[in-house]
Design a protein around this motif. Structure first.
Motif, PDB file in Angstrom:
ATOM      1  N   ARG A   1     -12.938   2.762  -2.108  1.00  0.00           N
ATOM      2  CA  ARG A   1     -12.149   3.877  -1.589  1.00  0.00           C
ATOM      3  C   ARG A   1     -11.456   4.658  -2.696  1.00  0.00           C
ATOM      4  O   ARG A   1     -11.409   5.878  -2.685  1.00  0.00           O
ATOM      5  CB  ARG A   1     -11.096   3.345  -0.605  1.00  0.00           C
ATOM      6  CG  ARG A   1     -10.364   4.444   0.158  1.00  0.00           C
ATOM      7  CD  ARG A   1      -8.993   3.993   0.629  1.00  0.00           C
ATOM      8  NE  ARG A   1      -9.051   2.792   1.445  1.00  0.00           N
ATOM      9  CZ  ARG A   1      -7.986   1.974   1.594  1.00  0.00           C
ATOM     10  NH1 ARG A   1      -6.855   2.232   1.012  1.00  0.00           N
ATOM     11  NH2 ARG A   1      -8.101   0.896   2.335  1.00  0.00           N
TER      12      ARG A   1
ATOM     13  N   GLY B   1       0.809  -1.223   0.000  1.00  0.00           N
ATOM     14  CA  GLY B   1       0.000   0.000   0.000  1.00  0.00           C
ATOM     15  C   GLY B   1       0.838   1.268   0.000  1.00  0.00           C
ATOM     16  O   GLY B   1       0.424   2.290  -0.561  1.00  0.00           O
TER      17      GLY B   1
ATOM     18  N   ARG C   1       1.746   1.811  -3.674  1.00  0.00           N
ATOM     19  CA  ARG C   1       0.503   2.089  -4.407  1.00  0.00           C
ATOM     20  C   ARG C   1      -0.003   3.505  -4.106  1.00  0.00           C
ATOM     21  O   ARG C   1      -0.276   4.285  -5.019  1.00  0.00           O
ATOM     22  CB  ARG C   1      -0.554   1.054  -3.977  1.00  0.00           C
ATOM     23  CG  ARG C   1      -1.896   1.179  -4.651  1.00  0.00           C
ATOM     24  CD  ARG C   1      -2.964   0.418  -3.868  1.00  0.00           C
ATOM     25  NE  ARG C   1      -3.197   1.040  -2.570  1.00  0.00           N
ATOM     26  CZ  ARG C   1      -3.470   0.379  -1.446  1.00  0.00           C
ATOM     27  NH1 ARG C   1      -3.540  -0.933  -1.433  1.00  0.00           N
ATOM     28  NH2 ARG C   1      -3.670   1.035  -0.318  1.00  0.00           N
TER      29      ARG C   1
ATOM     30  N   ARG D   1     -11.111  -7.283   0.200  1.00  0.00           N
ATOM     31  CA  ARG D   1     -10.047  -6.276   0.097  1.00  0.00           C
ATOM     32  C   ARG D   1     -10.195  -5.493  -1.200  1.00  0.00           C
ATOM     33  O   ARG D   1     -10.022  -4.274  -1.230  1.00  0.00           O
ATOM     34  CB  ARG D   1      -8.667  -6.944   0.140  1.00  0.00           C
ATOM     35  CG  ARG D   1      -8.342  -7.585   1.484  1.00  0.00           C
ATOM     36  CD  ARG D   1      -7.030  -8.345   1.431  1.00  0.00           C
ATOM     37  NE  ARG D   1      -5.910  -7.510   1.025  1.00  0.00           N
ATOM     38  CZ  ARG D   1      -5.242  -6.703   1.843  1.00  0.00           C
ATOM     39  NH1 ARG D   1      -5.578  -6.620   3.108  1.00  0.00           N
ATOM     40  NH2 ARG D   1      -4.239  -5.982   1.402  1.00  0.00           N
TER      41      ARG D   1
ATOM     42  N   ARG E   1     -13.027  -3.065  -0.967  1.00  0.00           N
ATOM     43  CA  ARG E   1     -12.650  -1.896  -0.179  1.00  0.00           C
ATOM     44  C   ARG E   1     -11.828  -0.912  -1.016  1.00  0.00           C
ATOM     45  O   ARG E   1     -12.066   0.299  -0.999  1.00  0.00           O
ATOM     46  CB  ARG E   1     -11.850  -2.349   1.039  1.00  0.00           C
ATOM     47  CG  ARG E   1     -11.992  -1.424   2.173  1.00  0.00           C
ATOM     48  CD  ARG E   1     -11.554  -1.994   3.481  1.00  0.00           C
ATOM     49  NE  ARG E   1     -10.135  -2.193   3.559  1.00  0.00           N
ATOM     50  CZ  ARG E   1      -9.562  -3.363   3.791  1.00  0.00           C
ATOM     51  NH1 ARG E   1     -10.301  -4.431   3.951  1.00  0.00           N
ATOM     52  NH2 ARG E   1      -8.254  -3.470   3.860  1.00  0.00           N
TER      53      ARG E   1
ATOM     54  N   ASN F   1      -0.980  -4.058  -5.763  1.00  0.00           N
ATOM     55  CA  ASN F   1      -0.400  -4.195  -4.422  1.00  0.00           C
ATOM     56  C   ASN F   1       0.910  -4.961  -4.451  1.00  0.00           C
ATOM     57  O   ASN F   1       1.511  -5.201  -3.411  1.00  0.00           O
ATOM     58  CB  ASN F   1      -1.374  -4.943  -3.503  1.00  0.00           C
ATOM     59  CG  ASN F   1      -2.503  -4.055  -3.032  1.00  0.00           C
ATOM     60  OD1 ASN F   1      -2.393  -2.833  -3.078  1.00  0.00           O
ATOM     61  ND2 ASN F   1      -3.591  -4.663  -2.592  1.00  0.00           N
TER      62      ASN F   1
ATOM     63  N   ARG G   1      -9.827 -11.834  -0.034  1.00  0.00           N
ATOM     64  CA  ARG G   1      -9.259 -10.884  -1.007  1.00  0.00           C
ATOM     65  C   ARG G   1     -10.341 -10.172  -1.808  1.00  0.00           C
ATOM     66  O   ARG G   1     -10.133  -9.053  -2.276  1.00  0.00           O
ATOM     67  CB  ARG G   1      -8.327 -11.622  -1.955  1.00  0.00           C
ATOM     68  CG  ARG G   1      -7.049 -12.036  -1.267  1.00  0.00           C
ATOM     69  CD  ARG G   1      -6.158 -12.831  -2.177  1.00  0.00           C
ATOM     70  NE  ARG G   1      -4.832 -12.921  -1.598  1.00  0.00           N
ATOM     71  CZ  ARG G   1      -3.908 -13.750  -2.021  1.00  0.00           C
ATOM     72  NH1 ARG G   1      -4.171 -14.562  -3.033  1.00  0.00           N
ATOM     73  NH2 ARG G   1      -2.719 -13.767  -1.450  1.00  0.00           N
TER      74      ARG G   1
ATOM     75  N   ARG H   1     -10.320 -13.855   8.955  1.00  0.00           N
ATOM     76  CA  ARG H   1      -9.922 -12.918   7.897  1.00  0.00           C
ATOM     77  C   ARG H   1     -11.136 -12.231   7.282  1.00  0.00           C
ATOM     78  O   ARG H   1     -11.132 -11.024   7.051  1.00  0.00           O
ATOM     79  CB  ARG H   1      -9.182 -13.641   6.786  1.00  0.00           C
ATOM     80  CG  ARG H   1      -7.735 -13.877   7.105  1.00  0.00           C
ATOM     81  CD  ARG H   1      -6.997 -14.245   5.836  1.00  0.00           C
ATOM     82  NE  ARG H   1      -5.606 -14.498   6.147  1.00  0.00           N
ATOM     83  CZ  ARG H   1      -4.690 -14.738   5.230  1.00  0.00           C
ATOM     84  NH1 ARG H   1      -5.017 -14.770   3.954  1.00  0.00           N
ATOM     85  NH2 ARG H   1      -3.447 -14.956   5.578  1.00  0.00           N
TER      86      ARG H   1
ATOM     87  N   ARG I   1       2.934 -13.767  -4.034  1.00  0.00           N
ATOM     88  CA  ARG I   1       1.860 -14.343  -3.219  1.00  0.00           C
ATOM     89  C   ARG I   1       0.811 -13.296  -2.855  1.00  0.00           C
ATOM     90  O   ARG I   1      -0.108 -13.553  -2.085  1.00  0.00           O
ATOM     91  CB  ARG I   1       2.441 -14.967  -1.954  1.00  0.00           C
ATOM     92  CG  ARG I   1       2.852 -13.938  -0.947  1.00  0.00           C
ATOM     93  CD  ARG I   1       3.677 -14.459   0.196  1.00  0.00           C
ATOM     94  NE  ARG I   1       4.319 -13.355   0.879  1.00  0.00           N
ATOM     95  CZ  ARG I   1       3.729 -12.614   1.808  1.00  0.00           C
ATOM     96  NH1 ARG I   1       2.512 -12.853   2.184  1.00  0.00           N
ATOM     97  NH2 ARG I   1       4.388 -11.606   2.356  1.00  0.00           N
ATOM     98  N   ARG I   2       0.922 -12.089  -3.380  1.00  0.00           N
ATOM     99  CA  ARG I   2       0.025 -11.011  -2.943  1.00  0.00           C
ATOM    100  C   ARG I   2      -1.287 -11.009  -3.714  1.00  0.00           C
ATOM    101  O   ARG I   2      -1.475 -11.782  -4.641  1.00  0.00           O
ATOM    102  CB  ARG I   2       0.744  -9.671  -3.039  1.00  0.00           C
ATOM    103  CG  ARG I   2       1.841  -9.628  -2.003  1.00  0.00           C
ATOM    104  CD  ARG I   2       2.686  -8.405  -2.064  1.00  0.00           C
ATOM    105  NE  ARG I   2       3.735  -8.535  -1.053  1.00  0.00           N
ATOM    106  CZ  ARG I   2       3.776  -7.835   0.077  1.00  0.00           C
ATOM    107  NH1 ARG I   2       2.867  -6.928   0.341  1.00  0.00           N
ATOM    108  NH2 ARG I   2       4.746  -8.033   0.940  1.00  0.00           N
TER     109      ARG I   2
HETATM  110  N1  CTP Z   1      -2.373  -9.444   1.197  1.00  0.00           N
HETATM  111  C1  CTP Z   1      -2.859 -10.497   0.441  1.00  0.00           C
HETATM  112  N2  CTP Z   1      -3.949 -11.203   0.857  1.00  0.00           N
HETATM  113  C2  CTP Z   1      -4.576 -10.866   2.014  1.00  0.00           C
HETATM  114  C3  CTP Z   1      -4.097  -9.798   2.795  1.00  0.00           C
HETATM  115  C4  CTP Z   1      -2.990  -9.092   2.356  1.00  0.00           C
HETATM  116  O1  CTP Z   1      -2.312 -10.795  -0.587  1.00  0.00           O
HETATM  117  N3  CTP Z   1      -5.653 -11.558   2.407  1.00  0.00           N
HETATM  118  C5  CTP Z   1      -1.180  -8.705   0.724  1.00  0.00           C
HETATM  119  C6  CTP Z   1      -1.537  -7.474  -0.089  1.00  0.00           C
HETATM  120  O2  CTP Z   1      -0.903  -7.517  -1.325  1.00  0.00           O
HETATM  121  C7  CTP Z   1      -1.046  -6.286   0.705  1.00  0.00           C
HETATM  122  C8  CTP Z   1      -0.059  -6.907   1.691  1.00  0.00           C
HETATM  123  O3  CTP Z   1      -0.403  -8.281   1.804  1.00  0.00           O
HETATM  124  O4  CTP Z   1      -0.433  -5.326  -0.085  1.00  0.00           O
HETATM  125  C9  CTP Z   1      -0.098  -6.231   3.045  1.00  0.00           C
HETATM  126  O5  CTP Z   1      -1.396  -6.249   3.543  1.00  0.00           O
HETATM  127  P1  CTP Z   1      -1.980  -5.038   4.379  1.00  0.00           P
HETATM  128  O6  CTP Z   1      -0.929  -4.530   5.287  1.00  0.00           O
HETATM  129  O7  CTP Z   1      -3.273  -5.460   4.932  1.00  0.00           O
HETATM  130  O8  CTP Z   1      -2.310  -3.948   3.253  1.00  0.00           O
HETATM  131  P2  CTP Z   1      -1.483  -2.665   2.792  1.00  0.00           P
HETATM  132  O9  CTP Z   1      -0.600  -3.058   1.678  1.00  0.00           O
HETATM  133  O10 CTP Z   1      -0.858  -1.986   3.941  1.00  0.00           O
HETATM  134  O11 CTP Z   1      -2.561  -1.736   2.099  1.00  0.00           O
HETATM  135  P3  CTP Z   1      -3.945  -1.145   2.594  1.00  0.00           P
HETATM  136  O12 CTP Z   1      -3.712   0.325   2.620  1.00  0.00           O
HETATM  137  O13 CTP Z   1      -4.837  -1.562   1.480  1.00  0.00           O
HETATM  138  O14 CTP Z   1      -4.322  -1.734   3.904  1.00  0.00           O
END
Ligand code: CTP
Length: 408
Positions: A198, A42, A45, A191, A194, A147, A188, A227, A141-142
């Protein structure tokens, strides 16, 4: 240092990072010229979108992975966490088992450190297992390409874009990295919803195509409930929650995931809640109030609370929402319930939640206002302010009236 390929873009990201973040990264570049440290997720991004997020996410490659310096094995995670606190003050917590650390710097910035790792899933929907790996495997793995961007700090500033995330960011598209992404982790989808609500992103066609298989009952039965719950609560806390709710219904996710359809009443109630939430600054109240509204219209609220292991107090609060009590204290003791109540029962809320002690003519006489038509006028204006929710207590009303009197 000379810019690498896409060096200009890396420079642009750099320039959009808050000054405090830049200072932290400069120190890291000096202390770790050998490299293997990346800004990820994030943070990258949001910098590209021109909006500074509140925190900084860093990934560290284990030395054994990124260079053949196994004789130099050191725990850089622990070392960097300590150094950051040494440089900027603050404190840190280390989670050795997860290979992560969270550092809260003296000037307020939160830095999340994680060792690069790869995840593997013992079976679909299960919580993944992890092992140390390279940045490429870590990014792979993201959840979405936007992201999975990273900024390499040393030996020179470079953007790492292995999945065309830059192009997707430009097009505002949410594209999963592989066809089983949502099946592996249905949270996901939430996510994505969201981010879509946003930031105005859309799900790419591949993303839309994999939603139906990810919300099959047998997949959701295996998925991590905590989750899903956490992502739902995060969604309810965002300013764009009403849009996200609409999107959940449109994508056909609300029913299989949460057991509720696209009832227009829920959306109306969410919309009615918006102005009410603007009078509170408690983020917890916003989440709870929206959750109450979901529960109110849910065909099986108890089942929903149990399935997602939500606190039992919501069930108790919900009873007051459905069968309004005579005593306002029964509502006030639940965070978020008064707001939800006002959104659902505006008429009833007015007399139930308006403080019993109200401004009276006597108060105005005591303020020095002479008896006459002016008294009635001020009282009427106070009553109107009460209706608009601008005065919430007897004290507010007194102050409001004092202003009216002194302005006159
Ligand atoms: N992630 C994922 N699957 C999930 C949770 C998280 O692949 N169920 C990955 C995402 O790619 C994310 C990273 O783990 O970029 C870190 O997650 P998180 O800290 O929750 O998100 P942020 O990158 O900080 O972004 P945001 O502002 O959307 O919370």
């Amino acid at each position: 240092p000379p810019p690498g390929p896409r060096g200009n873009l890396a420079q642009q990201i750099w320039e959009r990072l808050p000054r405090g973040v830049q200072e932290v990264l400069e120190r890291i570049q000096q202390a770790y010229p050998e490299g293997g440290i990346y800004v990820v997720g994030g943070t990258v991004r949001d910098a590209l979108l021109g909006m500074g997020g509140p925190d900084l996410d860093l990934v560290l490659e284990p030395l054994t992975v990124f260079a053949s310096q196994s004789n130099h094995r050191r725990n850089r995670l622990d070392e960097l966490a300590r150094q950051l606190v040494g440089w900027f003050g603050g404190s840190f917590g280390l989670h050795v088992a997860f290979g992560t650390a969270r550092v809260k710097l003296g000037f307020g910035l939160e830095v999340d450190l994680a060792e690069a790792r790869e995840e593997y899933y013992p079976h679909p929907g299960a919580l993944p297992q992890v092992r140390p790996s390279s940045i490429a495997r870590d990014l792979e793995r993201r959840d979405f390409t936007v992201n999975a961007l990273a900024l390499r700090l040393s030996p020179r500033l470079e953007i790492v874009d292995l999945f065309d995330g830059l192009a997707d960011l430009e097009a505002r598209l949410l594209r999963p990295l592989h066809p089983l992404s949502f099946v592996e982790d249905p949270s996901r989808i939430l996510r994505g919803v969201r981010l879509a609500a946003r930031l105005g992103f859309r799900f790419a066609p591949e993303a839309l195509a994999q939603i139906p298989s990810a919300v099959q009952p047998e997949v959701l039965a295996q998925a991590s409930k905590s989750r899903l719950r956490d992502e739902l609560l995060l969604t309810l806390g965002e300013a764009s929650a009403t849009r996200a709710l609409g999107l959940l219904a449109e994508l056909g996710v609300a029913e299989p995931m949460f057991g509720m359809g696209a009832s227009p009443q829920v959306r109306e109630a969410f919309a009615a809640l918006e102005p009410i939430l603007q009078t509170t600054s408690d983020p917890e109240a916003a989440v709870a109030a929206r959750l109450y509204l979901l529960l109110h219209f849910h065909p099986d609220p108890e089942g929903f609370l149990t399935r997602y292991n939500l606190p039992r107090r919501y069930a108790e609060g919900l009873r007051h929402l459905r069968f309004p009590p005579e005593d306002p204290d029964d509502i006030r003791k639940f965070v978020g319930l008064p707001e939800a109540f006002r959104a659902l029962h505006p008429e009833r809320a007015l007399w139930l939640l308006t403080p019993r002690r109200m401004l009276m003519g006597r108060d105005l006489l005591e303020m020095g206002l002479p008896s006459g038509p002016k008294i009635g006028e001020v009282l009427r204006k106070v009553a109107e302010a009460r209706l608009r929710g601008e005065v919430l207590s007897y004290e507010d009303e007194l102050e409001f009236a004092r202003k009216l009197v002194s302005d006159a």
